[in-house]
Design a protein around this motif. Structure first.
Motif, PDB file in Angstrom:
ATOM      1  N   ALA A  35     -84.287  21.525  55.073  1.00  0.00           N
ATOM      2  CA  ALA A  35     -85.527  20.884  53.990  1.00  0.00           C
ATOM      3  C   ALA A  35     -84.483  20.577  52.841  1.00  0.00           C
ATOM      4  O   ALA A  35     -84.896  19.398  52.290  1.00  0.00           O
ATOM      5  CB  ALA A  35     -86.379  22.012  53.625  1.00  0.00           C
ATOM      6  N   GLU A  36     -83.265  21.120  52.559  1.00  0.00           N
ATOM      7  CA  GLU A  36     -82.676  20.908  51.309  1.00  0.00           C
ATOM      8  C   GLU A  36     -81.873  19.669  51.465  1.00  0.00           C
ATOM      9  O   GLU A  36     -81.868  18.488  50.818  1.00  0.00           O
ATOM     10  CB  GLU A  36     -81.538  22.059  51.139  1.00  0.00           C
ATOM     11  CG  GLU A  36     -82.229  23.326  50.914  1.00  0.00           C
ATOM     12  CD  GLU A  36     -82.893  24.060  51.920  1.00  0.00           C
ATOM     13  OE1 GLU A  36     -82.300  23.813  53.055  1.00  0.00           O
ATOM     14  OE2 GLU A  36     -83.660  25.024  51.555  1.00  0.00           O
ATOM     15  N   ARG A  37     -81.060  19.286  52.636  1.00  0.00           N
ATOM     16  CA  ARG A  37     -80.590  18.147  52.956  1.00  0.00           C
ATOM     17  C   ARG A  37     -81.495  16.907  52.899  1.00  0.00           C
ATOM     18  O   ARG A  37     -81.193  15.764  52.364  1.00  0.00           O
ATOM     19  CB  ARG A  37     -79.860  18.075  54.370  1.00  0.00           C
ATOM     20  CG  ARG A  37     -78.765  19.050  54.386  1.00  0.00           C
ATOM     21  CD  ARG A  37     -78.030  18.893  55.853  1.00  0.00           C
ATOM     22  NE  ARG A  37     -76.731  19.736  56.021  1.00  0.00           N
ATOM     23  CZ  ARG A  37     -76.630  20.738  56.823  1.00  0.00           C
ATOM     24  NH1 ARG A  37     -77.453  20.867  57.840  1.00  0.00           N
ATOM     25  NH2 ARG A  37     -75.414  21.301  56.617  1.00  0.00           N
ATOM     26  N   LEU A  38     -82.726  17.040  53.556  1.00  0.00           N
ATOM     27  CA  LEU A  38     -83.497  15.865  53.629  1.00  0.00           C
ATOM     28  C   LEU A  38     -84.033  15.599  52.311  1.00  0.00           C
ATOM     29  O   LEU A  38     -84.061  14.441  51.750  1.00  0.00           O
ATOM     30  CB  LEU A  38     -84.749  16.202  54.441  1.00  0.00           C
ATOM     31  CG  LEU A  38     -85.825  15.122  54.372  1.00  0.00           C
ATOM     32  CD1 LEU A  38     -85.322  13.706  55.012  1.00  0.00           C
ATOM     33  CD2 LEU A  38     -86.902  15.534  55.369  1.00  0.00           C
ATOM     34  N   SER A  39     -84.394  16.896  51.232  1.00  0.00           N
ATOM     35  CA  SER A  39     -84.772  16.436  49.924  1.00  0.00           C
ATOM     36  C   SER A  39     -83.824  15.928  49.189  1.00  0.00           C
ATOM     37  O   SER A  39     -84.233  14.792  48.360  1.00  0.00           O
ATOM     38  CB  SER A  39     -85.445  17.844  49.466  1.00  0.00           C
ATOM     39  OG  SER A  39     -85.599  17.784  48.165  1.00  0.00           O
ATOM     40  N   SER A  44     -82.186  11.299  46.091  1.00  0.00           N
ATOM     41  CA  SER A  44     -80.989  10.304  45.536  1.00  0.00           C
ATOM     42  C   SER A  44     -81.087   8.870  46.080  1.00  0.00           C
ATOM     43  O   SER A  44     -80.456   8.166  45.353  1.00  0.00           O
ATOM     44  CB  SER A  44     -79.711  10.829  45.983  1.00  0.00           C
ATOM     45  OG  SER A  44     -79.680  10.784  47.358  1.00  0.00           O
ATOM     46  N   GLY A  45     -82.233   8.681  46.623  1.00  0.00           N
ATOM     47  CA  GLY A  45     -82.435   7.300  47.231  1.00  0.00           C
ATOM     48  C   GLY A  45     -81.479   6.805  48.229  1.00  0.00           C
ATOM     49  O   GLY A  45     -81.586   5.794  48.464  1.00  0.00           O
ATOM     50  N   LEU A  78     -75.649   6.287  56.895  1.00  0.00           N
ATOM     51  CA  LEU A  78     -76.554   7.046  56.609  1.00  0.00           C
ATOM     52  C   LEU A  78     -76.380   8.494  57.123  1.00  0.00           C
ATOM     53  O   LEU A  78     -75.589   8.608  58.130  1.00  0.00           O
ATOM     54  CB  LEU A  78     -77.882   6.463  57.090  1.00  0.00           C
ATOM     55  CG  LEU A  78     -78.371   6.313  58.365  1.00  0.00           C
ATOM     56  CD1 LEU A  78     -79.579   6.790  58.718  1.00  0.00           C
ATOM     57  CD2 LEU A  78     -78.167   4.781  58.915  1.00  0.00           C
ATOM     58  N   THR A  79     -77.296   9.278  56.908  1.00  0.00           N
ATOM     59  CA  THR A  79     -77.206  10.687  57.386  1.00  0.00           C
ATOM     60  C   THR A  79     -78.512  10.819  58.439  1.00  0.00           C
ATOM     61  O   THR A  79     -79.429  10.437  58.206  1.00  0.00           O
ATOM     62  CB  THR A  79     -77.418  11.826  56.392  1.00  0.00           C
ATOM     63  OG1 THR A  79     -76.436  11.695  55.562  1.00  0.00           O
ATOM     64  CG2 THR A  79     -77.534  13.041  56.874  1.00  0.00           C
TER      65      THR A  79
END
Length: 132
Positions: A35-39, A44-45, A78-79
């Motif tokens: 959740a932290e990575r996605l958020s 950050s756009g 992109l990630t």
């Protein structure tokens, strides 16, 4: 001391430039979902994608092979976060995901593409590029 001819020197400089450029080439970064990575990516756009993957899913495994093949492709900066379909119940509910093998691509918080069950590498590439 080693004396280099102008031609050898140019070859060395060209090889160094290619090595440096390869280090700056941006490509698909595949990581486990959190959740932290996605958020962080969304706030950050930055472009980010979530792949709802299940270990028992043959379609997911085919998608995984295609996505791994895209890892070295320049320009896919992109990630890709791999979410466990069986464990990420809240995430599935949040994004209305009702089956495994779903890929959702975002640019920031805006959804740009969604594929379900797609295994064609060109279609996956096109969806990922929609987030750039």
């Amino acid at each position: 001391m080693i004396a280099l001819t102008p031609r050898t020197l140019l070859s060395v400089i060209a090889a160094a430039a290619l090595t440096l450029a390869a280090g700056f080439a941006q490509a698909l970064d595949i990581q486990p979902y959190s959740a932290e990575r996605l958020s962080a990516a969304q706030k950050s756009g930055k472009p980010v994608a979530v792949h709802f993957h299940a270990e028992w899913c043959s379609t997911c495994k085919t998608q995984e092979k295609a996505l791994n093949a895209l890892k070295a492709e320049p320009g896919l900066d992109l990630t890709l976060l791999v979410a466990d379909y069986d464990k990420e119940k809240d995430l599935k509910k949040q994004y209305k995901v009702r089956s495994q093998s779903v890929l959702i691509v975002f640019h920031g918080e805006q959804e740009k593409a969604r594929l379900a069950g797609e295994t064609d590498i060109d279609a996956l590439r096109k969806a990922l590029k929609a987030g750039l």
